[in-house]
Design a protein around this motif. Structure first.
Motif, mmCIF file in Angstrom:
data_model
loop_
_atom_site.group_PDB
_atom_site.id
_atom_site.type_symbol
_atom_site.label_atom_id
_atom_site.label_comp_id
_atom_site.label_asym_id
_atom_site.label_seq_id
_atom_site.Cartn_x
_atom_site.Cartn_y
_atom_site.Cartn_z
ATOM 1 N N TYR A 212 1.680 -0.326 -11.988
ATOM 2 C CA TYR A 212 2.816 -0.966 -11.473
ATOM 3 C C TYR A 212 3.656 0.314 -10.774
ATOM 4 C CZ TYR A 212 7.596 -2.863 -11.686
ATOM 5 O OH TYR A 212 8.699 -3.558 -11.281
ATOM 6 N N HIS A 213 4.281 -0.157 -9.830
ATOM 7 C CA HIS A 213 5.140 0.976 -9.147
ATOM 8 C C HIS A 213 6.351 0.278 -8.459
ATOM 9 C CE1 HIS A 213 6.214 3.741 -5.644
ATOM 10 N NE2 HIS A 213 5.622 4.372 -6.620
ATOM 11 N N PRO A 214 7.288 0.254 -8.991
ATOM 12 C CA PRO A 214 8.611 -0.795 -8.914
ATOM 13 C C PRO A 214 9.251 -0.531 -7.352
ATOM 14 C CG PRO A 214 8.972 0.745 -10.970
ATOM 15 C CD PRO A 214 7.570 1.034 -10.195
ATOM 16 N N GLU A 215 9.133 0.578 -6.786
ATOM 17 C CA GLU A 215 9.521 1.059 -5.550
ATOM 18 C C GLU A 215 8.705 0.221 -4.460
ATOM 19 O OE1 GLU A 215 10.872 3.958 -8.019
ATOM 20 O OE2 GLU A 215 8.837 3.567 -7.453
ATOM 21 N N SER A 216 7.311 -0.248 -4.662
ATOM 22 C CA SER A 216 6.545 -0.883 -3.882
ATOM 23 C C SER A 216 6.439 -2.405 -4.286
ATOM 24 C CB SER A 216 4.991 -0.203 -4.159
ATOM 25 O OG SER A 216 5.231 0.993 -3.644
ATOM 26 N N GLU A 217 7.075 -2.868 -5.290
ATOM 27 C CA GLU A 217 6.870 -4.161 -5.525
ATOM 28 C C GLU A 217 7.830 -5.172 -4.518
ATOM 29 O OE1 GLU A 217 7.770 -7.041 -9.349
ATOM 30 O OE2 GLU A 217 9.072 -5.345 -9.385
ATOM 31 N N CYS A 218 7.101 -6.148 -4.199
ATOM 32 C CA CYS A 218 7.826 -7.157 -3.190
ATOM 33 C C CYS A 218 7.484 -8.703 -3.673
ATOM 34 C CB CYS A 218 6.960 -7.178 -1.807
ATOM 35 S SG CYS A 218 7.372 -5.194 -0.962
ATOM 36 N N GLY A 219 8.118 -9.575 -2.949
ATOM 37 C CA GLY A 219 7.770 -10.862 -3.291
ATOM 38 C C GLY A 219 8.053 -11.961 -2.319
ATOM 39 N N ILE A 220 7.902 -13.325 -2.559
ATOM 40 C CA ILE A 220 7.859 -14.384 -1.707
ATOM 41 C C ILE A 220 8.548 -15.250 -2.686
ATOM 42 C CG2 ILE A 220 6.919 -15.924 -0.138
ATOM 43 C CD1 ILE A 220 4.432 -13.754 -0.216
ATOM 44 N N ILE A 221 9.441 -16.048 -1.847
ATOM 45 C CA ILE A 221 10.338 -17.004 -2.668
ATOM 46 C C ILE A 221 9.114 -18.189 -2.768
ATOM 47 C CG2 ILE A 221 10.916 -18.565 -0.484
ATOM 48 C CD1 ILE A 221 12.833 -18.043 -3.915
ATOM 49 N N TRP A 222 9.169 -18.734 -4.196
ATOM 50 C CA TRP A 222 8.060 -19.575 -4.648
ATOM 51 C C TRP A 222 7.913 -21.079 -3.902
ATOM 52 C CZ3 TRP A 222 8.875 -24.258 -6.742
ATOM 53 C CH2 TRP A 222 10.116 -25.042 -7.010
ATOM 54 N N ASP A 223 9.005 -21.376 -3.273
ATOM 55 C CA ASP A 223 8.991 -22.810 -2.750
ATOM 56 C C ASP A 223 9.179 -22.649 -1.140
ATOM 57 O OD1 ASP A 223 11.570 -22.042 -2.663
ATOM 58 O OD2 ASP A 223 12.432 -23.845 -3.272
ATOM 59 N N ASP A 224 8.471 -21.594 -0.433
ATOM 60 C CA ASP A 224 8.626 -21.177 0.855
ATOM 61 C C ASP A 224 8.057 -22.380 1.522
ATOM 62 O OD1 ASP A 224 8.864 -19.005 3.012
ATOM 63 O OD2 ASP A 224 6.815 -20.159 3.326
ATOM 64 N N LYS A 225 8.746 -22.907 2.569
ATOM 65 C CA LYS A 225 8.242 -24.146 3.455
ATOM 66 C C LYS A 225 6.943 -23.807 4.419
ATOM 67 C CE LYS A 225 11.441 -26.514 1.592
ATOM 68 N NZ LYS A 225 11.109 -26.766 0.051
ATOM 69 N N THR A 226 6.825 -22.691 4.597
ATOM 70 C CA THR A 226 5.760 -22.080 5.718
ATOM 71 C C THR A 226 4.385 -22.085 4.721
ATOM 72 O OG1 THR A 226 7.360 -20.590 6.771
ATOM 73 C CG2 THR A 226 4.899 -20.340 7.269
ATOM 74 N N ILE A 227 4.628 -21.504 3.648
ATOM 75 C CA ILE A 227 3.081 -21.608 2.994
ATOM 76 C C ILE A 227 2.957 -22.953 2.221
ATOM 77 C CG2 ILE A 227 2.213 -20.574 0.792
ATOM 78 C CD1 ILE A 227 4.140 -18.117 1.147
ATOM 79 N N ASN A 228 4.212 -23.510 1.798
ATOM 80 C CA ASN A 228 4.113 -25.173 1.361
ATOM 81 C C ASN A 228 3.024 -25.090 0.123
ATOM 82 O OD1 ASN A 228 4.947 -27.690 1.359
ATOM 83 N ND2 ASN A 228 3.179 -28.289 3.040
ATOM 84 N N ILE A 229 3.085 -24.566 -0.892
ATOM 85 C CA ILE A 229 2.386 -24.586 -2.073
ATOM 86 C C ILE A 229 2.457 -25.865 -2.761
ATOM 87 C CG2 ILE A 229 1.740 -23.394 -4.587
ATOM 88 C CD1 ILE A 229 2.557 -20.791 -3.346
ATOM 89 N N ASN A 230 1.447 -26.309 -3.289
ATOM 90 C CA ASN A 230 1.803 -27.769 -3.896
ATOM 91 C C ASN A 230 1.640 -27.294 -5.483
ATOM 92 O OD1 ASN A 230 1.554 -30.368 -4.432
ATOM 93 N ND2 ASN A 230 -0.381 -30.777 -4.001
ATOM 94 N N GLU B 202 0.941 -1.179 0.052
ATOM 95 C CA GLU B 202 0.110 0.033 -0.048
ATOM 96 C C GLU B 202 0.862 1.335 0.021
ATOM 97 O OE1 GLU B 202 -2.094 -1.103 3.641
ATOM 98 O OE2 GLU B 202 -4.011 -1.018 2.376
ATOM 99 N N PRO B 203 0.575 2.317 -0.552
ATOM 100 C CA PRO B 203 -0.788 2.343 -1.166
ATOM 101 C C PRO B 203 -0.646 2.109 -2.820
ATOM 102 C CG PRO B 203 0.453 4.620 -1.070
ATOM 103 C CD PRO B 203 1.321 3.613 -0.565
ATOM 104 N N TYR B 204 -0.012 1.260 -3.055
ATOM 105 C CA TYR B 204 0.099 0.691 -4.577
ATOM 106 C C TYR B 204 -0.109 -0.692 -4.770
ATOM 107 C CZ TYR B 204 2.608 5.149 -4.775
ATOM 108 O OH TYR B 204 2.958 6.469 -4.716
ATOM 109 N N ALA B 205 -1.071 -1.177 -3.658
ATOM 110 C CA ALA B 205 -1.483 -2.397 -3.807
ATOM 111 C C ALA B 205 -2.442 -2.871 -4.969
ATOM 112 C CB ALA B 205 -1.943 -2.945 -2.541
#
Length: 182
Positions: free
Chosen positions: A138-156, A66-69
Protein backbone atom coordinates in the motif's frame (compact mmCIF):
# COMPACT_ATOMS: atom_id res chain seq x y z
CA UNK A 1 -9.00 -26.29 -9.03
CA UNK A 2 -11.16 -25.04 -11.88
CA UNK A 3 -10.24 -21.79 -13.63
CA UNK A 4 -12.91 -19.68 -15.31
CA UNK A 5 -11.88 -16.97 -17.80
CA UNK A 6 -14.11 -13.93 -17.36
CA UNK A 7 -15.21 -11.68 -20.22
CA UNK A 8 -12.40 -9.34 -19.15
CA UNK A 9 -8.92 -10.20 -20.45
CA UNK A 10 -6.49 -11.24 -17.72
CA UNK A 11 -9.18 -11.52 -15.00
CA UNK A 12 -9.76 -15.08 -13.78
CA UNK A 13 -12.03 -16.85 -11.31
CA UNK A 14 -10.38 -19.65 -9.33
CA UNK A 15 -12.87 -22.19 -8.04
CA UNK A 16 -11.35 -24.78 -5.72
CA UNK A 17 -12.23 -28.43 -5.53
CA UNK A 18 -13.74 -28.84 -2.05
CA UNK A 19 -13.50 -32.14 -0.22
CA UNK A 20 -16.24 -32.36 2.38
CA UNK A 21 -17.82 -34.86 4.72
CA UNK A 22 -19.59 -34.87 8.08
CA UNK A 23 -16.41 -33.49 9.73
CA UNK A 24 -16.32 -30.34 7.58
CA UNK A 25 -14.31 -29.55 4.46
CA UNK A 26 -10.81 -29.14 3.05
CA UNK A 27 -9.59 -27.32 -0.03
CA UNK A 28 -6.36 -25.90 -1.37
CA UNK A 29 -6.91 -22.15 -1.46
CA UNK A 30 -3.68 -21.20 -3.19
CA UNK A 31 -0.94 -22.92 -5.17
CA UNK A 32 1.74 -20.51 -6.41
CA UNK A 33 2.98 -22.69 -9.27
CA UNK A 34 -0.53 -23.36 -10.59
CA UNK A 35 -1.53 -19.71 -10.20
CA UNK A 36 1.45 -18.46 -12.24
CA UNK A 37 0.81 -21.04 -14.96
CA UNK A 38 -2.78 -19.80 -15.32
CA UNK A 39 -2.05 -16.09 -15.43
CA UNK A 40 1.11 -16.52 -17.49
CA UNK A 41 3.55 -14.44 -15.47
CA UNK A 42 5.59 -14.48 -12.28
CA UNK A 43 3.81 -13.03 -9.27
CA UNK A 44 5.18 -12.16 -5.87
CA UNK A 45 2.51 -11.47 -3.26
CA UNK A 46 3.84 -9.09 -0.59
CA UNK A 47 0.86 -8.17 1.56
CA UNK A 48 -2.35 -9.78 2.85
CA UNK A 49 -5.36 -7.62 3.79
CA UNK A 50 -8.53 -8.50 5.71
CA UNK A 51 -11.70 -6.41 6.10
CA UNK A 52 -15.02 -6.97 7.84
CA UNK A 53 -18.07 -5.03 6.68
CA UNK A 54 -21.83 -4.90 7.21
CA UNK A 55 -24.57 -5.31 4.61
CA UNK A 56 -24.62 -2.50 2.06
CA UNK A 57 -21.03 -1.36 2.65
CA UNK A 58 -19.46 -0.54 -0.70
CA UNK A 59 -15.67 -0.26 -0.80
CA UNK A 60 -14.13 1.09 -3.98
CA UNK A 61 -13.40 1.62 -6.72
CA UNK A 62 -9.68 1.73 -5.78
CA UNK A 63 -6.35 1.39 -7.56
CA UNK A 64 -2.74 2.52 -7.26
CA UNK A 65 -0.70 4.15 -10.00
CA UNK A 66 2.59 2.75 -11.31
CA UNK A 67 5.15 2.00 -10.07
CA UNK A 68 2.99 1.00 -7.07
CA UNK A 69 0.14 -0.68 -8.98
CA UNK A 70 -1.29 -3.73 -7.24
CA UNK A 71 -2.53 -7.03 -8.57
CA UNK A 72 -5.03 -8.61 -6.16
CA UNK A 73 -6.20 -12.14 -5.48
CA UNK A 74 -9.47 -11.61 -3.58
CA UNK A 75 -11.97 -13.82 -1.77
CA UNK A 76 -14.79 -13.67 0.74
CA UNK A 77 -14.31 -16.00 3.72
CA UNK A 78 -17.54 -15.13 5.59
CA UNK A 79 -20.79 -13.97 4.02
CA UNK A 80 -21.12 -12.78 0.43
CA UNK A 81 -19.98 -9.84 -1.70
CA UNK A 82 -20.40 -8.71 -5.28
CA UNK A 83 -16.85 -7.99 -6.45
CA UNK A 84 -16.01 -5.73 -9.40
CA UNK A 85 -12.91 -5.14 -11.55
CA UNK A 86 -12.78 -2.20 -13.99
CA UNK A 87 -10.15 -2.10 -16.75
CA UNK A 88 -8.33 1.26 -16.50
CA UNK A 89 -5.48 0.36 -18.87
CA UNK A 90 -5.68 3.16 -21.44
CA UNK A 91 -4.11 0.95 -24.14
CA UNK A 92 -6.53 -1.96 -23.56
CA UNK A 93 -9.38 -2.85 -25.96
CA UNK A 94 -11.56 -3.35 -22.85
CA UNK A 95 -10.68 0.04 -21.33
CA UNK A 96 -13.57 1.28 -19.18
CA UNK A 97 -15.34 -2.09 -19.12
CA UNK A 98 -16.09 -4.03 -15.95
CA UNK A 99 -16.70 -7.56 -14.73
CA UNK A 100 -18.59 -8.51 -11.57
CA UNK A 101 -18.57 -11.79 -9.65
CA UNK A 102 -20.34 -13.03 -6.52
CA UNK A 103 -17.76 -14.26 -4.02
CA UNK A 104 -18.89 -16.02 -0.87
CA UNK A 105 -17.87 -18.30 1.94
CA UNK A 106 -20.13 -20.91 0.32
CA UNK A 107 -18.74 -20.83 -3.24
CA UNK A 108 -15.11 -20.29 -2.06
CA UNK A 109 -14.26 -18.58 -5.34
CA UNK A 110 -11.30 -16.25 -5.73
CA UNK A 111 -10.91 -13.51 -8.30
CA UNK A 112 -7.57 -12.48 -9.80
CA UNK A 113 -7.50 -8.76 -10.60
CA UNK A 114 -4.22 -7.78 -12.30
CA UNK A 115 -2.45 -4.45 -12.17
CA UNK A 116 -4.27 -1.86 -14.25
CA UNK A 117 -7.73 -2.51 -12.85
CA UNK A 118 -9.78 -0.58 -10.32
CA UNK A 119 -11.42 -2.77 -7.70
CA UNK A 120 -14.44 -2.58 -5.44
CA UNK A 121 -17.11 -4.67 -3.76
CA UNK A 122 -20.48 -4.40 -2.05
CA UNK A 123 -21.56 -6.59 0.87
CA UNK A 124 -24.72 -8.62 0.17
CA UNK A 125 -24.94 -10.61 3.41
CA UNK A 126 -25.52 -9.23 6.92
CA UNK A 127 -21.74 -9.29 7.48
CA UNK A 128 -18.83 -10.26 5.24
CA UNK A 129 -15.14 -10.84 5.77
CA UNK A 130 -13.01 -10.18 2.73
CA UNK A 131 -9.35 -11.12 2.34
CA UNK A 132 -6.88 -10.50 -0.43
CA UNK A 133 -3.25 -10.78 -1.42
CA UNK A 134 -1.50 -7.91 -3.19
CA UNK A 135 1.52 -7.79 -5.47
CA UNK A 136 2.68 -4.44 -4.13
CA UNK A 137 2.59 -2.62 -0.83
CA UNK A 138 0.00 0.00 0.00
CA UNK A 139 1.39 3.39 -1.05
CA UNK A 140 -0.95 6.24 0.01
CA UNK A 141 0.56 8.79 -2.38
CA UNK A 142 -0.24 6.51 -5.36
CA UNK A 143 -3.78 5.64 -4.29
CA UNK A 144 -6.55 6.68 -6.67
CA UNK A 145 -10.20 5.90 -7.17
CA UNK A 146 -13.33 6.20 -9.29
CA UNK A 147 -16.80 7.07 -8.03
CA UNK A 148 -18.75 3.84 -7.57
CA UNK A 149 -21.81 4.93 -9.59
CA UNK A 150 -19.98 6.45 -12.56
CA UNK A 151 -22.39 6.67 -15.53
CA UNK A 152 -19.69 5.95 -18.15
CA UNK A 153 -18.70 2.63 -16.57
CA UNK A 154 -22.32 1.90 -15.58
CA UNK A 155 -21.73 -0.97 -13.15
CA UNK A 156 -24.87 -2.99 -12.48
CA UNK A 157 -24.49 -3.17 -8.67
CA UNK A 158 -26.94 -5.51 -6.91
CA UNK A 159 -29.69 -3.72 -5.01
CA UNK A 160 -29.37 -3.41 -1.25
CA UNK A 161 -31.56 -1.46 1.19
CA UNK A 162 -28.91 1.18 1.81
CA UNK A 163 -25.44 1.74 0.34
CA UNK A 164 -22.87 2.74 2.96
CA UNK A 165 -19.78 4.63 1.75
CA UNK A 166 -16.73 6.15 3.39
CA UNK A 167 -16.17 9.87 2.85
CA UNK A 168 -13.23 8.97 0.61
CA UNK A 169 -15.36 6.71 -1.61
CA UNK A 170 -18.26 9.17 -1.70
CA UNK A 171 -15.93 11.83 -3.13
CA UNK A 172 -13.99 9.90 -5.78
CA UNK A 173 -13.74 11.45 -9.27
CA UNK A 174 -15.65 10.38 -12.37
CA UNK A 175 -14.03 7.88 -14.73
CA UNK A 176 -13.46 10.64 -17.29
CA UNK A 177 -11.30 12.52 -14.76
CA UNK A 178 -9.11 9.72 -13.41
CA UNK A 179 -5.36 9.40 -13.59
CA UNK A 180 -4.95 6.71 -16.23
CA UNK A 181 -2.95 3.56 -15.91
CA UNK A 182 -0.93 3.10 -19.08
Amino acid sequence: MQVIQTVMPDVFIFEPKVFGDDRGFFFESFNHKFFEEVIGKNVNFVQDNHSKSSKGVLRGLHYQLEPYAQGKLVRCIAGEVFDVAVDIRASSPSYGQWVGVNLSADNKRQLWIPEGFAHGFIVLSEVAEFVYKTTNYYHPESECGIIWDDKTININWPEVDKIVLSDKDRNQPAFSCIKKYL
